[in-house]
Structure formats: structure tokens, C-alpha cells
Design an enzyme around this catalytic site. Structure first.
Site, PDB file in Angstrom:
ATOM      1  N   HIS A  93      14.557  41.253   8.894  1.00  0.00           N
ATOM      2  CA  HIS A  93      15.237  42.321   9.645  1.00  0.00           C
ATOM      3  C   HIS A  93      16.271  43.046   8.783  1.00  0.00           C
ATOM      4  O   HIS A  93      16.705  44.141   9.143  1.00  0.00           O
ATOM      5  CB  HIS A  93      15.874  41.776  10.931  1.00  0.00           C
TER       6      HIS A  93
ATOM      7  N   ASP B  93      11.194  35.633  10.136  1.00  0.00           N
ATOM      8  CA  ASP B  93      12.199  36.633   9.763  1.00  0.00           C
ATOM      9  C   ASP B  93      12.673  36.448   8.326  1.00  0.00           C
ATOM     10  O   ASP B  93      13.856  36.498   8.032  1.00  0.00           O
ATOM     11  CB  ASP B  93      13.396  36.579  10.726  1.00  0.00           C
TER      12      ASP B  93
ATOM     13  N   SER C  15      23.496  38.155   7.389  1.00  0.00           N
ATOM     14  CA  SER C  15      22.075  37.839   7.516  1.00  0.00           C
ATOM     15  C   SER C  15      21.382  37.787   6.159  1.00  0.00           C
ATOM     16  O   SER C  15      21.522  38.703   5.346  1.00  0.00           O
ATOM     17  CB  SER C  15      21.381  38.884   8.388  1.00  0.00           C
TER      18      SER C  15
END
Length: 271
Positions: free
Chosen positions: A17, A47, A124
Site C-alpha cells: 500500500h 501487503d 508503514s
């Protein structure tokens, strides 16, 4: 903007992402320099993404493949909200965590390491480290304060991240255990409408043709109460249990149908 972890001397691992649909990115380094990077492959199920950097000779950290234990020191490194080279500290709060309600949007938020080391947007894809500086996870998500959460962060375990990253580097794809059902919560209205007597489980909404579930005789309307020896209570539970299986493995599955308990073995496939 996101963070990343060096996997090879010229390859960085991050979250899918973070890169999105972009294939050409800019990689910024701790010394302040930057270089172009190319997204080699992504995997939406976990992911994860791998990026080749034009700059080589990057220092590769040690990855700890065994799971940490709750209570161990955890350090999150990344660029939260654009603040580069940020380190936050906490502990490993739990293992095999899943984010409630996440299955409707993504299959990635299951079987995670939980930490109270503050994780914010921009973290992230960065590293979650132990006290020896070994990578124990790839930072994935946090629950924001508006949910009522305080210091709830989550990371993909290192063993999972390494396995998927190596598959992506090998041929651009990653395979995952496959059952072949879609499920929905066992809510009171659904129990009443279908006349179900189960006190826990998930309702099978559909079964894929020629899938492992179909071969085992699972039907739409069945209530899955156990899978792989684990009780099933939320729609995320089957995903968590499935992550622990391997293609070719025979896994016990318990369903309720017409008020009767049925136990069968499902042979897991991959795709």
C-alpha cells in the site's frame, strides 16, 4: 510516503500500500541521499512489495525468523508523518493478532505481531526491531485514536515477510494457501433468518467451484465453527487459521448444517 527495510544490497522491502500502483519510486536513505527505485513486484494478500534501488551496497540487517515473545522490547523505525529516521520504543504486546472487521477490505491484517511502540502513517513498511537490532517484523498498521485505541500497532512477522519477498523476487508472484469459501458474520438477524442454533462461527456465503472446500462437501449456508483445530468466531479467524497451513496438508474442518455437527478433512491447495 512510507518506510522500507533493506532485504538485499540493492533491494528494499516495504508495504504494497506504500507503493500502490506506482512502478518508479524514489528511495531516501539514512545518510540523506536519494536514488531512483523500481517496484519489482507486490503481493496484495500480505501487503508486501519489493523495490530494486539503483544504489547498491546497502547494509542488510539480520532478520529474526522465530517469533518474539510478549514483553520483549520492540523498536519501530521509519518516517512517521514525514519525520525521517524516527525511532519509537515499546514492547511486543501480543502475537497472531488480527484487526476486527478488516476481512471485508483486505486479507493482510491477520496473524500480526502487536506492539505498543507508536506507529503512525509513514511508518508503514519500516522495521520492527528487537533489543539486539534484529528485524522481527515489517510495520503494517495502527489503530487510530478515534477508535478508542491507545498504542496499538501491528507488524507482519519477519518469517512471513521473508518468505513472500523471496517468492516475489523469484518470479514476481507469491502463492498462498487456498480454501475457496467466502464467509460472513454469524449475526443474530442471520441466525434468525436461517434458523441457526450455533453460538459461534461464521456463515458460508459461497463456495468456489472445484475448490478444496467444495471437494470436502462444504455448502453455502453451513456454519464453520472450527478450522485447523481453532475455534472460529470472526470472519478474520478462518484467514488466520489458513495462513498456518500449507498446500497439500489435510486440515480438519467442523461445520454445523441443519443443526448437526459435521467434521471433514479439507486438503489445502495454493494459488
Amino acid at each position: 510516503m512510507g518506510s522500507g527495510v533493506v532485504l538485499r544490497e540493492d533491494v528494499v522491502m516495504t508495504n504494497a500500500h506504500v507503493v500502490g500502483e506506482t512502478r518508479e519510486v524514489t528511495v531516501a536513505y539514512a545518510d540523506g541521499s536519494r536514488s531512483p527505485g523500481t517496484v519489482l513486484a507486490t503481493d496484495e494478500v500480505t501487503d508486501l512489495a519489493v523495490v530494486r534501488s539503483e544504489r547498491g551496497g546497502l547494509p542488510v540487517p539480520e532478520f529474526r525468523q522465530e517469533l518474539p515473545q510478549p514483553g520483549e522490547v520492540a523498536l519501530a523505525i521509519g518516517s512517521p508523518l514525514g519525520f525521517e529516521n524516527t525511532v519509537t520504543a515499546g514492547i511486543v504486546s501480543g502475537l497472531h493478532r488480527q484487526l476486527p472487521g478488516s476481512a471485508a477490505q483486505t486479507r493482510s491484517l491477520v496473524d500480526l505481531v502487536q506492539t505498543d511502540a507508536p506507529i503512525s502513517p509513514g511508518n508503514s513498511g519500516g522495521a520492527l526491531l528487537d533489543a539486539q537490532g534484529r528485524v522481527i517484523g515489517i510495520n503494517e498498521a495502527d489503530l487510530p485514536p478515534e477508535t478508542g485505541a491507545v498504542s496499538l500497532g501491528f507488524a507482519i512477522p519477519s518469517a512471513t515477510a521473508l518468505d513472500i519477498a523471496e517468492q516475489l523476487l523469484a518470479d514476481g508472484t507469491a502463492t498462498h494457501p487456498y480454501l475457496g469459501v467466502s464467509v460472513r458474520p454469524l449475526t443474530p438477524p442471520i441466525k434468525e433468518k436461517l434458523g441457526l442454533v450455533a453460538d459461534h462461527g461464521v456463515v458460508v456465503g459461497a463456495v468456489d467451484d472445484n475448490s478444496p472446500a467444495a471437494s470436502a462437501g462444504v455448502r453455502a449456508g453451513d456454519v464453520i465453527t472450527e478450522f485447523g483445530g481453532a475455534q472460529i468466531r470472526t470472519v478474520e479467524d478462518p484467514l488466520t487459521a489458513l495462513r498456518k497451513t500449507k498446500a497439500g496438508e489435510s486440515v480438519p474442518l467442523v461445520v454445523l448444517r441443519d443443526g448437526q455437527r459435521h467434521e471433514q478433512a479439507v486438503t489445502i491447495e495454493s494459488r
